[in-house]
Design an enzyme around this catalytic site. Structure first.
Site, mmCIF file in Angstrom:
data_model
loop_
_atom_site.group_PDB
_atom_site.id
_atom_site.type_symbol
_atom_site.label_atom_id
_atom_site.label_comp_id
_atom_site.label_asym_id
_atom_site.label_seq_id
_atom_site.Cartn_x
_atom_site.Cartn_y
_atom_site.Cartn_z
ATOM 1 C CG ASP A 470 -1.699 1.055 1.193
ATOM 2 O OD1 ASP A 470 -2.669 1.237 0.649
ATOM 3 O OD2 ASP A 470 -1.674 2.017 2.234
ATOM 4 C CD GLU A 523 -2.621 2.423 -3.392
ATOM 5 O OE1 GLU A 523 -3.555 3.211 -3.552
ATOM 6 O OE2 GLU A 523 -1.910 2.412 -2.511
#
Length: 788
Positions: A470, A523
C-alpha cells in the site's frame, strides 16, 4: 490508501479478574481447582500472584523484615536495589536467582506481597529465605555449588505456590540470533522475538523477548500478574538492544504486555511489536500463541510457481473480510468465500489488510500489530484455515501490506522505548501529513529488518501468495503531501527517499528468493521508473504494479454522457502509450467506490438500463485490455450504493423478491463468463507485458465512441475486442482485422439478453472482406471475436 483516522483516546487493557492459579504441577497447598479463586482470594480488582508467584503491586508499605538478627547479608543494596525495584536494572538475573558466594550459595527472590519464600532443593529440603523488605527475600546456604534445579515455595495470605524460579535460567537466545538482529539480517525475526511457548532447560514455559535498545529497563506484565511487572524484570542481552525473560508455566492463551521504562524514567505499558496474536480490539494486550494447523495445500504450493504472474491468467476479487459477509469468522468465511470466488472464476482474492488494527474504519490500513491477523474474526490458525481452503479450491491469496506508516497509539509502536525507534527521529520525515500517522525509519537496520521479515512471515507462516504493498508513492518521495519547508531533501538535494528505495528492493529480493511463486504488487501512483524492474537492474523489484493512470482515465471517459465522450477519446487510448513500461494490474478497487466517488455502476450516466449496459461494456473492455484485472466486491453484480465497511455488499439485490434481481444477476453472470473466456484464452494474458501482444484495429473513431484492438498469444493466435460506448446500434460497421483470419465469430457479447442486454448480436461467422470486417455493434456493449 487509507482514510484518516480521527484523534481519539487509545484503548486500554481490561483489568483481569484476580484468580490464584497454580502454574506448576508440583505446587503444594494450592487451591483444588486451578482456575477457581482460592478460598481467601482477594476481592475483584485486588492484586494477586503472578505465574512465578509474584502478585501485583498495591502501593502498600513494605512488610516488616523477618529474622532475629536483623537484615540478612547478601541483599542487593544501594543503586542495584533501587534500580531493580524501579524496573531499571539491565541484569536482574545477576541479582536474583542463585549465585555462588564465598560462604556458600545465595538465593534471592523478588516476590512483592509474599508472606514468606522458601527454597526447595532437589532433595526436597526446604530453607526459608529472610525477608529484606520491598518484596526482596534472600539467604545464604552452605552449599558447595549452585544446584542445577531448585524451586521456590512462595506463601501468600491466600495461597502457597511451589514454582520454578525464572532467574535460574540461561538466556534463551543464542549469539547467532543476536548477531543477525544487530546486523538487521534476521529473515526469520518472528522466531527470535516475541512470545514463544518452549521447553528450556527441561522446563515448559514461555520465552519473552523484545527489542527496546534505549530503554532503562523492561518488565513483563500479564493477566497472571494482574498487569503489574514488578516481580518480572527482564534482562538486557547487550548491544543487540534485546530484553529477555523465560517464565516457567506460562502457556498459550496468556495475555501479556511489556512495561518499558524510557530514558527519562517514564513507564509505559506496551503491546508486543512481534505479537503473533492479540486481544480483540478495543482491548490491546498481546496473546501467547502457537500454531497447530495442519496444511492441506501441498499441491497448490508445489505448482504455484510454475509460471510468473505476469505471464499467467490473473483475475483478482478484492475483499474486505469483516464486511463481505458481516459477522462471519475466518472459519465461517472458509465455508462460503472459496465457493463463491471459484464459481465466478477469479484466479485470486485480494484481502484488504488483515494485520491487527485498533480502528475499524481505517479498513486495516493503520496497523499496530504487524505479525498478528486481526482477532475480530478468529485466531491465527483460523486465518490459516481460510487460506488453506482457498488454496484447495485453486484460488490464490493476496494480502494488502502496509509498511508505509503506523498509528500513534501510545501502547503500540510510537516512541516504543521512550525515543523515536520505529519512526524517523526527524519529525519532517516521521509525521505523515495525510493520515495523522508516523512513517517508518527505513534507514535503521533493525526497522528495515522488522518489515522485511514481516513480509516473509506472511508468505511462509500463512502461505500467502502475494503482497500488495500500500501507498508506495508516499514512501518513495520525501515531499509527498508536504509543502515547501515541511520536508528535508536527501543527501543530493533531491526528493527521493533512498532509504525507502533500498528497503523496498531488499524486501522484494528477499521475498522472491525465499518464497517461490509469490508475487509482490505495488500501489504506486506516480511515474517512478522501474517499479517492476528487477533489483539487479536497478528497479524496485515488484512483480506487478497497479495502473492508476488507466483507472483514472477510463473512469473519466465512461462517466461522461455519450455525446461528450468523443472529446475524451484519448482517455481510453493513452494507456497504450505506456502500457509496457511496467507489468500492470488494472484496478477497480475499494478506493474507487467510497467517499463520494459512487459505486462503479453509479458513475455511469443515463437511465438504469444505460448505466448497467455501460457497466457491462466497461468490464468487457477492462478484461480485454493489456494488464491483469482487479474488481472490488459488490461491483461484480452492479451494486448501486457506495461500499460501507459497516454493511458490506448489498446481497439483497440478488434476492428473488427484489424486482431488479435479474438485472444484478445478469451482471454477475457476465463476470463469470468474462473470467471463464479469459482463463481459456492465452491471447488475453500471455503477452500482457510486451508490445507484440497488442494491435489497434480501430483507435481513432472518437466520433463513434468505438474502440477495437487485437490481442495475440505467444503463437500468434488472435482475439478481437470491440467496444461501442454509444447508445446506438451500428450495423455494417467496418474495421481492420488480421489477414490471417478468414472469418470471426462472437465468443462474448456484453449486450446478450442473459446479461440484461438488448440481445443485439452477430449470429453467424463474419467473413473477412477486402476492406476489413463488417459487423453489427450492439449499443453500449463490448464484443469479443475469435477465429471461426
Amino acid at each position: 490508501m487509507t482514510p484518516r483516522r480521527p484523534t481519539r483516546k487509545p484503548p486500554t487493557t481490561r483489568t483481569a479478574q484476580p484468580v490464584v492459579t497454580t502454574l506448576d504441577a508440583s505446587a503444594q497447598n494450592a487451591p483444588d481447582a486451578p482456575d477457581a479463586p482460592a478460598p481467601d482470594a482477594p476481592a475483584p480488582g485486588a492484586p494477586g500472584p503472578d505465574a512465578s508467584g509474584a502478585p501485583a503491586a498495591t502501593g502498600r508499605p513494605p512488610r516488616p523484615r523477618d529474622g532475629a538478627d536483623g537484615v540478612p547479608a547478601h541483599f542487593p543494596d544501594g543503586a542495584d536495589r533501587a534500580r531493580l525495584l524501579a524496573g531499571e536494572h539491565h541484569d536482574p538475573h545477576g541479582l536474583l536467582g542463585a549465585h555462588a558466594v564465598p560462604d556458600g550459595v545465595v538465593f534471592r527472590a523478588l516476590r512483592p506481597h509474599a508472606r514468606a519464600v522458601a527454597v526447595v532443593l532437589p532433595d526436597g529440603e526446604r530453607h526459608a529465605l529472610h525477608d529484606g523488605g520491598d518484596g526482596l527475600f534472600a539467604r545464604v546456604l552452605p552449599l558447595p555449588r549452585v544446584p542445577s534445579d531448585y524451586r521456590l515455595l512462595v506463601s501468600y495470605d491466600e495461597a502457597e505456590l511451589e514454582v520454578h524460579d525464572p532467574y535460574r535460567f540461561l538466556p534463551t537466545l543464542g549469539e547467532l540470533d543476536l548477531h543477525l538482529i544487530r546486523e538487521g539480517r534476521h529473515e526469520e525475526l518472528w522466531t527470535a522475538l516475541g512470545a514463544h511457548v518452549t521447553t528450556h532447560q527441561g522446563v515448559a514455559g514461555t520465552r519473552f523477548t523484545v527489542w527496546a535498545p534505549n530503554a532503562r529497563g523492561v518488565r513483563l506484565a500479564g493477566d497472571w500478574t494482574f498487569w503489574d511487572g514488578t516481580g518480572l524484570p527482564m534482562r538486557s542481552l547487550g548491544a543487540s538492544g534485546v530484553w529477555e525473560l523465560f517464565v516457567p508455566g506460562v502457556d498459550e492463551g496468556t495475555l501479556y504486555k511489556f512495561e518499558v521504562v524510557g530514558p527519562d524514567g517514564h513507564h509505559s505499558m506496551r503491546a508486543d511489536p512481534m505479537a503473533r496474536r492479540t486481544q480483540c480490539p478495543p482491548e490491546t494486550a498481546s496473546v501467547v500463541t502457537a500454531s497447530h494447523h495442519r496444511w492441506h495445500d501441498a499441491e497448490w504450493m508445489a505448482r504455484r510457481g510454475e509460471r510468473p504472474a505476469h505471464l499467467s491468467p490473473f483475475s483478482v476479487y478484492e475483499v474486505h473480510l469483516p464486511s463481505w459477509r458481516p459477522g462471519l469468522t475466518y472459519r465461517e468465511l472458509a465455508e462460503v468465500l472459496p465457493a463463491y470466488v471459484k464459481d465466478l472464476g477469479f484466479t485470486h482474492v485480494e484481502l484488504m489488510p488483515v494485520a491487527e488494527h485498533p480502528y475499524s474504519p481505517s479498513w486495516g490500513y493503520q496497523v499496530t500489530s504487524y505479525y498478528a491477523p486481526t482477532a475480530r474474526l478468529g485466531t491465527p490458525d483460523d486465518f490459516r484455515y481460510l487460506v488453506d481452503r482457498l488454496h484447495q479450491e485453486g484460488i490464490g491469496v493476496l494480502v494488502d501490506w502496509v509498511p508505509a506508516h503506523f498509528p500513534k497509539d501510545d501502547w503500540a509502536l510510537a516512541r516504543f522505548d521512550g525515543t523515536p525507534l520505529y519512526e524517523h527521529p526527524d519529525p519532517r520525515r516521521a509525521e505523515h501529513p495525510d493520515w495523522g500517522t508516523l512513517e517508518f525509519d527505513y534507514g535503521r537496520t533493525e526497522v528495515r529488518n522488522f518489515l522485511v521479515a514481516n513480509a516473509v512471515y506472511w508468505c511462509e507462516e500463512f502461505h500467502i501468495d502475494g503482497l500488495r504493498v500500500d501507498a508506495v508513492a508516499s514512501m518513495l518521495y520525501l515531499d509527498y503531501s508536504r509543502e515547501y519547508g515541511e520536508w528535508a531533501p536527501n543527501e543530493h538535494g533531491g526528493r527521493e527517499n533512498f532509504d525507502a528505495v533500498r528497503f523496498l528492493q531488499e524486501m522484494n529480493a528477499t521475498v522472491y528468493r525465499r518464497c517461490p511463486g509469490v508475487v509482490t504488487i505495488a500501489e504506486e501512483s506516480t511515474a517512478w521508473e522501474g517499479v517492476t524492474r528487477p533489483t539487479d537492474h536497478g528497479g524496485l523489484g515488484f512483480g506487478l504494479k497497479w495502473n492508476m493512470g488507466w483507472m483514472h482515465d477510463s473512469l473519466v471517459y465512461v462517466s461522461k454522457e455519450p455525446v461528450h465522450r468523443k472529446y475524451h477519446h484519448n482517455e481510453m487510448t493513452f494507456s497504450m502509450v505506456y502500457a509496457y513500461s511496467e507489468n500492470y494490474v488494472l484496478p477497480i478497487s475499494h478506493d474507487e467506490v467510497v467517499h463520494g466517488k459512487q459505486a462503479l455502476v453509479s458513475k455511469m450516466p443515463g437511465d438504469w438500463w444505460q448505466r448497467r449496459a455501460t457497466h457491462r461494456a466497461y468490464l468487457g473492455f477492462m478484461w480485454a485490455h493489456p494488464g491483469k484485472q482487479l474488481l472490488f466486491m459488490g461491483q461484480e453484480f452492479a451494486q448501486g450504493a457506495e461500499w460501507s465497511e459497516a454493511h458490506g455488499p448489498e446481497w439483497w439485490l440478488l434476492d428473488d423478491g427484489y424486482h431488479s434481481a435479474g438485472d444484478h444477476r445478469g451482471v454477475r453472470d457476465l463476470v463469470r463468463d468474462l473470467n471463464a473466456v479469459y482463463a481459456a484464452t492465452p491471447a488475453l494474458w500471455e503477452r500482457d507485458t510486451v508490445p507484440e501482444g497488442f494491435q489497434w484495429a480501430l483507435g481513432d473513431a472518437a466520433d463513434d465512441n468505438v474502440l477495437a484492438f487485437v490481442r495475440y498469444d505467444a503463437q500468434g493466435g488472435p482475439l478481437l475486442a470491440v467496444s461501442n460506448f454509444s447508445p446506438v446500434v451500428r450495423d455494417g460497421y467496418r474495421l481492420w482485422a488480421p489477414d490471417s483470419v478468414p472469418a470471426w465469430e462472437e465468443v462474448l457479447n456484453t449486450d446478450a439478453a442473459r446479461y440484461g442486454g438488448s440481445g443485439v448480436r452477430n449470429p453467424g461467422p463474419l467473413k473477412r472482406e477486402p476492406d476489413g470486417v463488417r459487423m453489427t455493434l450492439p449499443p453500449l456493449a463490448t464484443v469479443w471475436f475469435r477465429p471461426a
